[in-house]
Design a protein around this motif. Structure first.
Motif, mmCIF file in Angstrom:
data_model
loop_
_atom_site.group_PDB
_atom_site.id
_atom_site.type_symbol
_atom_site.label_atom_id
_atom_site.label_comp_id
_atom_site.label_asym_id
_atom_site.label_seq_id
_atom_site.Cartn_x
_atom_site.Cartn_y
_atom_site.Cartn_z
ATOM 1 N N HIS A 216 22.904 -11.402 25.944
ATOM 2 C CA HIS A 216 24.101 -11.894 25.262
ATOM 3 C C HIS A 216 23.695 -12.763 24.068
ATOM 4 C CE1 HIS A 216 23.128 -15.007 28.262
ATOM 5 N NE2 HIS A 216 23.531 -15.846 27.330
ATOM 6 N N LEU A 217 22.516 -13.372 24.151
ATOM 7 C CA LEU A 217 22.054 -14.190 23.015
ATOM 8 C C LEU A 217 21.924 -13.322 21.765
ATOM 9 C CD1 LEU A 217 19.244 -16.296 24.736
ATOM 10 C CD2 LEU A 217 21.506 -17.083 24.022
ATOM 11 N N VAL A 218 21.311 -12.152 21.944
ATOM 12 C CA VAL A 218 21.119 -11.219 20.825
ATOM 13 C C VAL A 218 22.467 -10.646 20.398
ATOM 14 C CG1 VAL A 218 20.067 -9.014 20.177
ATOM 15 C CG2 VAL A 218 18.766 -10.658 21.531
ATOM 16 N N GLU A 219 23.256 -10.254 21.386
ATOM 17 C CA GLU A 219 24.520 -9.589 21.052
ATOM 18 C C GLU A 219 25.519 -10.522 20.382
ATOM 19 O OE1 GLU A 219 25.492 -7.448 24.655
ATOM 20 O OE2 GLU A 219 24.500 -5.683 23.774
ATOM 21 N N ASP A 220 25.562 -11.757 20.830
ATOM 22 C CA ASP A 220 26.495 -12.706 20.208
ATOM 23 C C ASP A 220 26.111 -12.961 18.750
ATOM 24 O OD1 ASP A 220 27.766 -12.775 22.584
ATOM 25 O OD2 ASP A 220 27.106 -14.799 23.170
ATOM 26 N N LEU A 221 24.808 -13.155 18.529
ATOM 27 C CA LEU A 221 24.357 -13.391 17.158
ATOM 28 C C LEU A 221 24.639 -12.154 16.291
ATOM 29 C CD1 LEU A 221 22.946 -15.054 15.016
ATOM 30 C CD2 LEU A 221 20.734 -14.383 15.968
ATOM 31 N N ALA A 222 24.350 -10.984 16.847
ATOM 32 C CA ALA A 222 24.613 -9.745 16.108
ATOM 33 C C ALA A 222 26.109 -9.605 15.814
ATOM 34 C CB ALA A 222 24.110 -8.543 16.901
ATOM 35 N N GLY A 223 26.926 -9.977 16.757
ATOM 36 C CA GLY A 223 28.374 -9.876 16.577
ATOM 37 C C GLY A 223 28.846 -10.691 15.378
ATOM 38 N N VAL A 224 28.342 -11.902 15.265
ATOM 39 C CA VAL A 224 28.747 -12.772 14.167
ATOM 40 C C VAL A 224 28.312 -12.200 12.818
ATOM 41 C CG1 VAL A 224 28.374 -15.048 13.139
ATOM 42 C CG2 VAL A 224 28.730 -14.845 15.597
ATOM 43 N N LEU A 225 27.145 -11.552 12.801
ATOM 44 C CA LEU A 225 26.598 -11.044 11.538
ATOM 45 C C LEU A 225 26.961 -9.584 11.286
ATOM 46 C CD1 LEU A 225 23.048 -12.623 11.827
ATOM 47 C CD2 LEU A 225 24.786 -13.225 10.135
ATOM 48 N N ASN A 226 27.770 -9.008 12.151
ATOM 49 C CA ASN A 226 28.087 -7.579 12.064
ATOM 50 C C ASN A 226 26.796 -6.758 12.001
ATOM 51 O OD1 ASN A 226 29.690 -5.327 11.952
ATOM 52 N ND2 ASN A 226 29.819 -5.351 9.708
ATOM 53 N N ALA A 227 25.876 -7.149 12.871
ATOM 54 C CA ALA A 227 24.537 -6.572 12.844
ATOM 55 C C ALA A 227 24.355 -5.560 13.963
ATOM 56 C CB ALA A 227 23.500 -7.687 12.999
ATOM 57 N N VAL A 306 17.692 -22.420 20.507
ATOM 58 C CA VAL A 306 17.916 -22.195 19.071
ATOM 59 C C VAL A 306 19.001 -21.139 18.818
ATOM 60 C CG1 VAL A 306 16.838 -21.396 16.926
ATOM 61 C CG2 VAL A 306 15.559 -22.882 18.494
ATOM 62 N N VAL A 307 18.944 -20.046 19.547
ATOM 63 C CA VAL A 307 19.831 -18.922 19.215
ATOM 64 C C VAL A 307 21.322 -19.269 19.398
ATOM 65 C CG1 VAL A 307 20.363 -16.486 19.659
ATOM 66 C CG2 VAL A 307 17.986 -17.239 19.534
ATOM 67 N N PRO A 308 21.716 -19.887 20.530
ATOM 68 C CA PRO A 308 23.143 -20.233 20.649
ATOM 69 C C PRO A 308 23.614 -21.160 19.520
ATOM 70 C CG PRO A 308 22.039 -20.481 22.762
ATOM 71 C CD PRO A 308 20.969 -20.224 21.744
ATOM 72 N N LYS A 309 22.741 -22.085 19.127
ATOM 73 C CA LYS A 309 23.114 -23.003 18.033
ATOM 74 C C LYS A 309 23.270 -22.241 16.729
ATOM 75 C CE LYS A 309 20.523 -27.028 19.315
ATOM 76 N NZ LYS A 309 19.400 -27.829 18.864
ATOM 77 N N LYS A 313 26.631 -21.986 14.427
ATOM 78 C CA LYS A 313 26.632 -22.434 13.028
ATOM 79 C C LYS A 313 27.001 -21.282 12.087
ATOM 80 C CE LYS A 313 24.566 -26.656 13.386
ATOM 81 N NZ LYS A 313 25.045 -27.910 12.836
ATOM 82 N N LEU A 314 26.490 -20.097 12.407
ATOM 83 C CA LEU A 314 26.808 -18.944 11.550
ATOM 84 C C LEU A 314 28.275 -18.572 11.670
ATOM 85 C CD1 LEU A 314 23.689 -16.628 11.910
ATOM 86 C CD2 LEU A 314 24.646 -17.462 9.763
ATOM 87 N N ARG A 315 28.818 -18.743 12.854
ATOM 88 C CA ARG A 315 30.242 -18.451 13.040
ATOM 89 C C ARG A 315 31.076 -19.367 12.138
ATOM 90 N NH1 ARG A 315 31.575 -15.847 17.693
ATOM 91 N NH2 ARG A 315 30.082 -16.984 18.959
ATOM 92 N N ASN B 233 17.371 -28.380 12.625
ATOM 93 C CA ASN B 233 18.012 -28.348 11.315
ATOM 94 C C ASN B 233 18.440 -26.920 10.917
ATOM 95 O OD1 ASN B 233 18.964 -29.164 8.901
ATOM 96 N ND2 ASN B 233 17.000 -29.862 8.070
ATOM 97 N N ILE B 234 19.241 -26.337 11.779
ATOM 98 C CA ILE B 234 19.605 -24.938 11.578
ATOM 99 C C ILE B 234 20.454 -24.724 10.319
ATOM 100 C CG2 ILE B 234 21.005 -23.106 12.631
ATOM 101 C CD1 ILE B 234 19.584 -23.849 15.231
ATOM 102 N N ASP B 235 21.186 -25.766 9.916
ATOM 103 C CA ASP B 235 21.971 -25.654 8.683
ATOM 104 C C ASP B 235 21.086 -25.279 7.494
ATOM 105 O OD1 ASP B 235 24.475 -26.200 9.706
ATOM 106 O OD2 ASP B 235 24.084 -28.360 9.709
ATOM 107 N N GLU B 236 19.861 -25.792 7.514
ATOM 108 C CA GLU B 236 18.961 -25.494 6.410
ATOM 109 C C GLU B 236 18.643 -23.997 6.368
ATOM 110 O OE1 GLU B 236 15.213 -27.636 6.467
ATOM 111 O OE2 GLU B 236 14.471 -26.364 4.830
ATOM 112 N N LEU B 237 18.449 -23.393 7.531
ATOM 113 C CA LEU B 237 18.171 -21.947 7.574
ATOM 114 C C LEU B 237 19.354 -21.172 6.995
ATOM 115 C CD1 LEU B 237 16.448 -19.499 8.423
ATOM 116 C CD2 LEU B 237 17.544 -19.600 10.659
#
Ligand SMILES: Cc1cc2nc3c(=O)[nH]c(=O)nc-3n(C[C@H](O)[C@H](O)[C@H](O)COP(=O)(O)OP(=O)(O)OC[C@H]3O[C@@H](n4cnc5c(N)ncnc54)[C@H](O)[C@@H]3O)c2cc1C
Ligand SMILES: Nc1ncnc2c1ncn2[C@@H]1O[C@H](COP(=O)(O)O)[C@@H](O)[C@H]1O
Lengths: 322, 248
Positions: A216-227, A306-309, A313-315, B233-237
């Motif tokens: 789910h870590l990979v899939e959630d990140l991919a979901g946000v990026l349409n990846a 790192v990945v959930p954060k 943030k990307l969301r 510091n993920i904002d930086e990425l």
């Protein structure tokens, strides 16, 4: 003479790679002073190609061709190339185009260069630059035949607009049983997921993710990026993910704008298959992991933190920049 | 059923890639050669047909004498006969022509090749061969069953799979999935001893023409240093990916 480009459709819609091969063909046509003709099968809106420099579309409408069939499609494209006296034929490097192109090469007695990454040079013969040794090198190849087939690597040239007035023609081809001797029985395609070949971004996970339950870590990140999602070879060997997601030298090639590798060490066989991606990001808790030498950006840290954060943030970022 | 497996002799996946003669030739110095991984999956599937369905399995390669250890390895894995067409491969078309001739003369029902060779990544030979022979062709094949003269195959497409059915004779471009990685056969001592006694037929090439020619090789420009971003510091990425890399 004309330059012919095979513009693929899926359910009547052009694939992004079709706009890319059209743009590329236009760049060649500008050099040779010719115009670009496209051949398409069951396209709903063939006029769309005018935006990318296509002056003429041969649009085949045939229910027998609703499902891709390499032999039948190769015949259609061959007939189009003959009618147009095409000297240069451009195709993408999608799974279907790679299936077709060798058949076309024999039918048209044309030399075929696959994995091409630049516009051909026509100063001294006809030379294309292609990747070789699974991205560990480039190779300049001469095509010596009268008719030339160029297989353009996905994302190597990009989509470039070039508004052109376009003339759409119906194109009829007679097909016989012989063209359907390999019969497609069923297609099993995940339509709500982006495929690795079509994606702008790929998020990939390795053995560092410990088990399939953590994907789910990979899939959630991919979901946000349409990846699209991908994985390293051991991950598919262990059955955590399907074979179709395995990328690398012996898996699928990845040539996206952005490749995010999570818990992947960066073995030479993995890197070979993904190095054509423009920007590479690695997340790994071992600062010595070889991937850091091949990446543009890296975070040394535990993927589980790192990945959930990053996803969160990307969301937010996507919401603010929509 | 008579099966022909086409074996391409390629540098090991960990090889350092260098060039000689003014960057016109691959530098084989210190390079270990192997059976192309895609062909290894196909060969193992062929051994399954041999064991379960009594198929005969021959292997063929287009190459000079230096490729013999690679085809010997295929014999040690269990192929019955090996054929070496004594020509230096120049391009996919020439190789496909040479193999098609052997395939036709040997009246093979099933010709197993790989999706691509990992050296020049042509992805051409099996499709061209099928077209030259007028046989059916299935590329990126990840599963293959044969019942009588009917083959059922699964092929990988972008984002999914497709099931296909056709009659023999057939050419496939195979890959991982044809068999599981764990089923790949490593030659044992007995196999290696037996391979020494098996026929390795060297045949003269038909002098097929090529249509393309590799002129020069270059290597990608060396990569700049990675930019490390603190995990706190993920904002930086995100900022770098957006403003500097323009990737999001
Ligand atoms: C013939 C051949 C062909 C091959 N072809 C391919 C191919 O096409 N594609 C491919 O991928 N491989 C291929 N391989 C395999 C390749 O050599 C490597 O074994 C493989 O890529 C390693 O996968 P991995 O990085 O997922 O696993 P590992 O090498 O085990 O790496 C796991 C990584 O995760 C990191 N990690 C662990 N825990 C965490 C955590 N909590 N947070 C963040 N990071 C963590 C570790 O530091 C490590 O770097 C091939 C090998 C051979 C011999
Ligand atoms: N020199 C060769 N001899 C025998 N088979 C080959 C040779 N080159 C390619 N092939 C076969 O064709 C497949 C695809 O190769 P290529 O078209 O070179 O990428 C390989 O996996 C082999 O099965």
């Amino acid at each position: 003479m004309s330059i012919l480009v095979y513009t693929e459709t899926e359910n009547g819609k052009f694939k992004k790679a079709s706009f890319e091969v059209a743009s590329y063909a236009k760049a060649i046509a500008d050099q040779t002073g010719d115009q670009v003709t496209a051949i398409s099968v069951n396209a709903e809106n063939p006029n769309e190609l005018g935006k990318y420099g296509v002056a003429k579309v041969l649009n085949v409408k045939n229910d027998q061709l609703n499902k891709f069939n390499a032999e039948a499609y190769a015949h259609v494209i061959t007939e189009a190339a003959k009618q147009e006296s095409a000297k240069i034929l451009v195709v993408s490097q999608s799974a279907n185009a790679k299936f077709l192109a060798p058949l076309l090469a024999v039918e048209l007695e044309a030399g075929y260069a696959s994995n091409v990454v630049e516009v051909p040079s026509m100063e001294d013969g006809f030379t294309v630059k292609r990747t070789a040794f699974t991205n560990k090198a480039f190779n300049e190849t001469n095509i010596n035949t009268d008719i030339k087939i160029v297989g353009l690597s996905n994302n190597a040239y990009g989509v470039h607009e070039n508004e052109t007035s376009v003339d759409v023609n119906d194109f009829e081809v007679t097909l016989t049983d012989d063209h359907f001797k390999v019969e497609v029985q069923s297609v099993d395609k995940n339509t709500d997921k982006v495929s690795i070949a079509d994606a702008e971004v790929v998020v990939s996970g390795g053995r560092g993710l410990k088990g399939p339950e953590n994907w789910h870590l990979v899939e959630d990140l991919a979901g946000v990026l349409n990846a699209a999602t991908a994985c390293s070879k051991p991950v598919s060997d262990m059955g955590w993910r399907s074979h179709g997601e395995h990328v690398g030298q012996t898996g699928k090639p990845v040539a996206t704008n952005l490749y995010i590798a999570i818990g992947i060490s960066g073995a030479i066989q993995h890197l070979a298959g993904i190095s054509a991606s423009k920007i590479k990001v690695v997340i790994n808790n071992d600062p010595e992991a070889p991937f850091f030498k091949a990446a543009d950006y890296g975070i040394v840290g535990d993927a589980f933190e790192v990945v959930p954060k990053l996803t969160e943030k990307l969301r937010e970022f996507k919401a603010n920049n929509a | 059923m008579k099966i022909l497996v086409c074996i391409s002799h390629v540098p090991d996946t960990t090889s350092k890639i260098n060039f000689t003669d003014n960057d016109t030739k691959f530098d084989t110095n210190g390079v270990q050669f192997i059976i192309n991984p895609n062909d290894e999956f196909g060969l193992t599937r062929a051994m399954w047909f041999k064991e379960k369905q009594g198929a005969s399995v021959d292997v063929a390669t287009v190459g000079l004498k230096d490729t013999e250890p690679t085809i010997r390895k295929a014999l040690a894995i269990g192929a019955d006969n090996a054929i070496r067409i004594d020509a230096a491969p120049v391009d996919g078309y020439q190789v496909a022509k040479e193999l098609a001739k052997v395939a036709k003369e040997g009246e093979y029902d099933l010709i197993i090749a790989g999706r691509e060779s990992i050296d020049y990544n042509g992805g051409m030979v099996p499709g061209m061969m099928a077209k030259i022979l007028g046989y059916g062709f299935i590329n990126t094949c990840v599963s293959l069953e044969v019942e009588g003269s009917t083959a059922t195959a699964v092929r990988e497409i972008d984002g999914g799979k497709e099931t296909l059915k056709t009659d023999l004779p057939l050419v496939i471009g195979g890959q991982k999935g044809l068999v599981e990685e764990s089923d790949l056969k490593i030659p044992n001592m007995r196999g290696i001893m037996m391979a020494r006694k098996k026929p390795l037929n060297v045949v003269e090439p038909a002098e097929s023409q090529h249509s393309t020619e590799a002129k020069k090789f270059t290597k990608p420009a060396p990569k700049g240093e990675v930019k490390l971003i603190d995990a706190e510091n993920i904002d930086e990425l995100i900022d770098l990916l957006h403003n500097e890399a323009k990737a999001i």
